[in-house]
Design a protein around this motif. Structure first.
Motif, PDB file in Angstrom:
ATOM      1  N   THR A   1       0.934  -1.081  -0.042  1.00  7.71           N
ATOM      2  CA  THR A   1       0.049   0.165   0.068  1.00  7.71           C
ATOM      3  C   THR A   1       0.928   1.311   0.184  1.00  7.71           C
ATOM      4  O   THR A   1       1.810   1.357   0.768  1.00  7.71           O
ATOM      5  N   VAL A   2       0.538   2.213  -0.801  1.00  7.28           N
ATOM      6  CA  VAL A   2       1.389   3.342  -1.212  1.00  7.28           C
ATOM      7  C   VAL A   2       0.885   4.638  -0.970  1.00  7.28           C
ATOM      8  O   VAL A   2      -0.295   4.749  -1.350  1.00  7.28           O
ATOM      9  N   VAL A   3       1.697   5.534  -0.649  1.00  6.89           N
ATOM     10  CA  VAL A   3       1.336   7.181  -0.797  1.00  6.89           C
ATOM     11  C   VAL A   3       1.589   7.586  -2.158  1.00  6.89           C
ATOM     12  O   VAL A   3       2.621   7.548  -2.595  1.00  6.89           O
ATOM     13  N   VAL A   4       0.521   7.980  -2.843  1.00  5.99           N
ATOM     14  CA  VAL A   4       0.536   8.528  -4.399  1.00  5.99           C
ATOM     15  C   VAL A   4       0.193  10.247  -4.169  1.00  5.99           C
ATOM     16  O   VAL A   4      -0.590  10.643  -3.577  1.00  5.99           O
ATOM     17  N   LYS A   5       1.346  10.840  -4.824  1.00  2.00           N
ATOM     18  CA  LYS A   5       0.987  12.390  -4.813  1.00  2.00           C
ATOM     19  C   LYS A   5       0.778  12.912  -6.134  1.00  2.00           C
ATOM     20  O   LYS A   5       1.421  12.419  -7.216  1.00  2.00           O
ATOM     21  N   ARG A   6       0.065  13.698  -6.328  1.00  2.00           N
ATOM     22  CA  ARG A   6      -0.204  14.309  -7.652  1.00  2.00           C
ATOM     23  C   ARG A   6       0.124  15.735  -7.711  1.00  2.00           C
ATOM     24  O   ARG A   6      -0.818  16.383  -6.849  1.00  2.00           O
ATOM     25  N   ALA A   7       0.979  16.239  -8.319  1.00  2.00           N
ATOM     26  CA  ALA A   7       1.327  17.629  -7.837  1.00  2.00           C
ATOM     27  C   ALA A   7       0.938  18.442  -9.411  1.00  2.00           C
ATOM     28  O   ALA A   7       1.680  18.472 -10.431  1.00  2.00           O
TER      29      ALA A   7
END
Ligand SMILES: [Zn+2]
Length: 681
Positions: free
Chosen positions: A380-386
């Motif tokens: 399970t991962v943290v995903v970032k959308r900049a």
């Protein structure tokens, strides 16, 4: 004041005004040539009267002697930090807290607000005494900062003397101007590219780049960095009266400081919120990084009344932009191959909604980063959308890792062609260096036919895609063996289009060896490097036989470039490609000039040039080629060995440096004249 002192003072004021028009207003009044003449005049006079050089002279923007360390500066008025808001409710709560503290007779309806972008850079305080910049300090911990005066001086839109304009208000006896030093995003990207080319360290983001550049003990290094400053506050002022934040911004602007143009002044709190939301949506289109907006109560009396709690003022708040993140399951790790053969990992994700967009894939940067973070399939991962950039996997959540998961192993072979994947030097990336790799083919063709390489008219990426899909080309050389019938079999091709394309392909055989070399797309071998290589190794055969040491012996070729070339020539598939290009009739050696051309070709012999800015008719590569054809040499950076700087529009730090070194400056016409004085009648 003597006549010469007066003359110098006038000249400096005039030049400083033109610098302000150029760098702060982006609206120059005079040409670069006229500017150069003023600077030359000033330099000449200062050379004759070295005792009359003053600290506000524009000749003093090039940096001073390196320091041992920074002197500590106690801020006369502490540089406070700001409380944060993360949503509209936080903003409403802030307003409610203020409401309770307002003086008798003042209501929320009477409040005025100023909203400013929160630039992601480094806060500084500049002190001016009778108009002269006497000190620049970093914020530090807010109480104590560092003396960076010599560095601040080199920032082109920081006035050395105020007012910068003859129509400006008189300089106050003393003023402290606060602002943010930053690196514009475009300059940051260009800077990192240059660092890469020079095999130097790159910065993670514009803020680090700005901080790293401003906190240099050697201000000559700072002078070469593309820094700028936005001013947003007056720490204190003696000799002028300012009653509101809006007046402060207008005053700073009138004195000649750069003030952010995107500022809202309103009495309507809903408008404040709307403005912030518009900002949030625009943040990726801005020429600088902003991590939020700052909302201030406009009236200084009210500010003082509201006061400070802890070390944050009650009358201001920072609305931070959300880091758009979500957690989801990482299904599998896959790889992609780009034009240069770089193999990069990416993640297929369980679809997740981030900021209104469904995200299914995310970048994993590179294999080193992946290994460092130990991201695994099944995590399970943290995903970032900049904003508009590709979503990125930030990190795994270790507590949720399934039992029995295995660390990810990078591929040993190219996922597209099966050739071994290699690592070049200390480069973090993996590469497929097989020129016939199908995944790279379409992108390679696009590059080979592009303007900077073989310049084949009418050969767009769509044509390349069609040819590859139809199996008509398997490498870039195949385009020279295409037949009319083959082209006519493609969708959208009629007689005329096919004939035109064949003619353009045929014509490209006249391109010089240098262009062919560029077109091969060897990593790091662009226009400038190709020019250096052709000078030292005038044929493909000579280049192929060159060892790492031979290549590094060429000025301007570093170990990384050399290694990339040696590796490329080791691949049998690449050698086969060269043979095939030779059979096609493409130039694999530099043509020795003969007759009249040979005479002319020596007119720039022994001279070293640096090209900067945008020339009116030539690209940088074309100008480089012209210089080489006439026996001269073009290099990338200005030094004492440079004979001429060829400068076009928007010439930046190279021009400044050349001027500082007293190197003659030419425009494009000047270069032509220098090369061919005989043709002038
Ligand atoms: Zn491959």
């Amino acid at each position: 004041m003597s006549d010469i002192q007066k003359k110098l003072a006038n000249l400096r004021a005039e030049i400083n005004y033109h610098l302000y028009r150029y760098h702060t207003l982006d609206d120059p009044l005079i040409s670069d040539f006229e500017y150069d003449q003023l600077m030359n005049e000033l330099r000449r006079l200062e050379a004759e009267h070295p005792d009359l050089v003053t600290p506000d002279s524009p000749t003093q923007r090039v940096g001073a002697e390196p320091l041992e360390g920074f002197e500590k500066i106690i801020h006369p008025i502490p540089m406070t930090s700001l409380g944060n808001a993360f949503n509209d409710q936080d903003m409403a709560n802030w307003l409610t807290r203020i409401e309770r503290l307002l003086p008798e007779g003042v209501t929320v309806a009477d409040l005025e607000f100023v909203v400013e972008p929160k630039i992601d850079g480094l806060a500084v305080a500049l002190t001016y005494e009778n108009g002269l910049l006497i000190q620049g300090a970093t914020r530090g911990n807010g109480i104590e900062g560092e003396n960076v005066t010599a560095n601040v001086r080199t920032i082109k839109n920081v006035p050395l003397r105020i007012p910068t304009s003859p129509n400006g208000p008189p300089a106050p006896a003393r003023i402290e101007v606060r602002g943010e030093v930053y690196m514009p995003v475009a300059d940051f990207e260009k800077f990192n590219q240059q660092q890469l080319a020079k095999e130097k360290k790159v910065f993670a983001n514009p803020r680090n780049a700005a901080a790293g550049s401003l906190r240099q003990l050697d201000s000559k290094i700072t002078a070469r960095r593309p820094l700028a400053m936005f001013s947003y506050a007056v720490g204190y002022v003696e000799g002028a009266e300012i009653r509101t934040q809006k007046e402060a911004l207008d005053y700073l602007s009138a004195l000649g400081f750069a003030v952010n143009p995107d500022i809202l002044h309103t009495g309507d709190f809903q408008e404040v919120l709307n403005f912030i939301h518009t900002w949030m949506e625009r943040r990726n289109q801005l020429p600088y990084d902003a991590d939020g907006t700052v909302v201030k109560i406009n009236n200084f009396n009210l500010q003082q009344h509201l006061g400070v709690v802890g070390n944050a003022p009650r009358w201001a708040i920072a609305y931070k932009f959300p880091a758009r993140e979500a957690t989801t399951k990482l299904w599998e790790i896959k790889t992609n191959v780009g034009r240069t053969g770089q193999i990069t990992p990416y993640a297929n994700l369980e679809p997740v909604n981030i900021g209104g967009v469904t995200v299914r894939q995310a970048s994993l940067h590179n294999f080193d980063d992946l290994a460092k973070k130990d991201i695994r399939e099944g995590d399970t991962v943290v995903v970032k959308r900049a904003g508009d950039v590709i979503p990125q996997v930030v990190k795994p959540i270790l507590d949720l890792r399934p039992a029995g998961s295995q660390p990810y192993q990078p591929p040993t072979r190219c996922p597209a062609c099966g050739e071994p994947a290699v690592r070049l030097g200390d480069e973090v990336a993996l590469f497929c260096i097989n020129a016939a790799c199908p995944a790279q083919l379409v992108r390679q063709i696009e590059y080979f036919v592009s303007r900077g390489a073989m310049d084949i008219d009418g050969f767009g990426i769509r044509v390349g895609d069609q040819l590859a899909q139809a199996g008509l080309v398997t490498d870039i050389a195949d385009i020279y063996f295409l037949t009319r019938d083959q082209l006519l079999s493609l969708e959208g091709f009629a007689d005329k289009k096919a004939d035109n394309l064949l003619a353009a392909i045929e014509a490209s055989k006249q391109q010089p060896f240098e262009r062919v070399l560029i077109g091969l797309g060897i990593r790091y071998v662009g226009g400038t490097v190709a020019g250096l290589l052709v000078d030292a190794f005038p044929s493909m055969e000579a280049l192929q036989q060159a060892t790492q040491a031979d290549l590094e012996a060429v000025e301007g070729i570093g170990p990384r470039i050399a290694e990339s070339i040696v590796e490329w020539f080791k691949r049998p598939a690449n050698l086969a490609l060269i043979k095939k290009l030779g059979r096609a009739g493409v130039a694999l050696a530099a043509v020795q000039p003969s007759g009249k051309a040979a005479e002319r070709s020596q007119s720039l012999a022994g001279l070293t040039f640096v090209i900067t800015g945008v020339l009116p008719t030539w690209s940088r590569d074309q100008a480089t080629e012209f210089i080489r054809q006439h026996g001269g040499k073009a290099t990338g950076s200005v030094s004492a060995q440079t004979d001429y700087l060829v400068a076009g529009e928007k010439a930046g730090s190279k021009l400044t440096k050349a001027q500082a070194l007293g190197i003659p400056i030419l425009d494009e016409t000047g270069l032509r004249d220098l090369a061919a004085p005989m043709t002038k009648t």
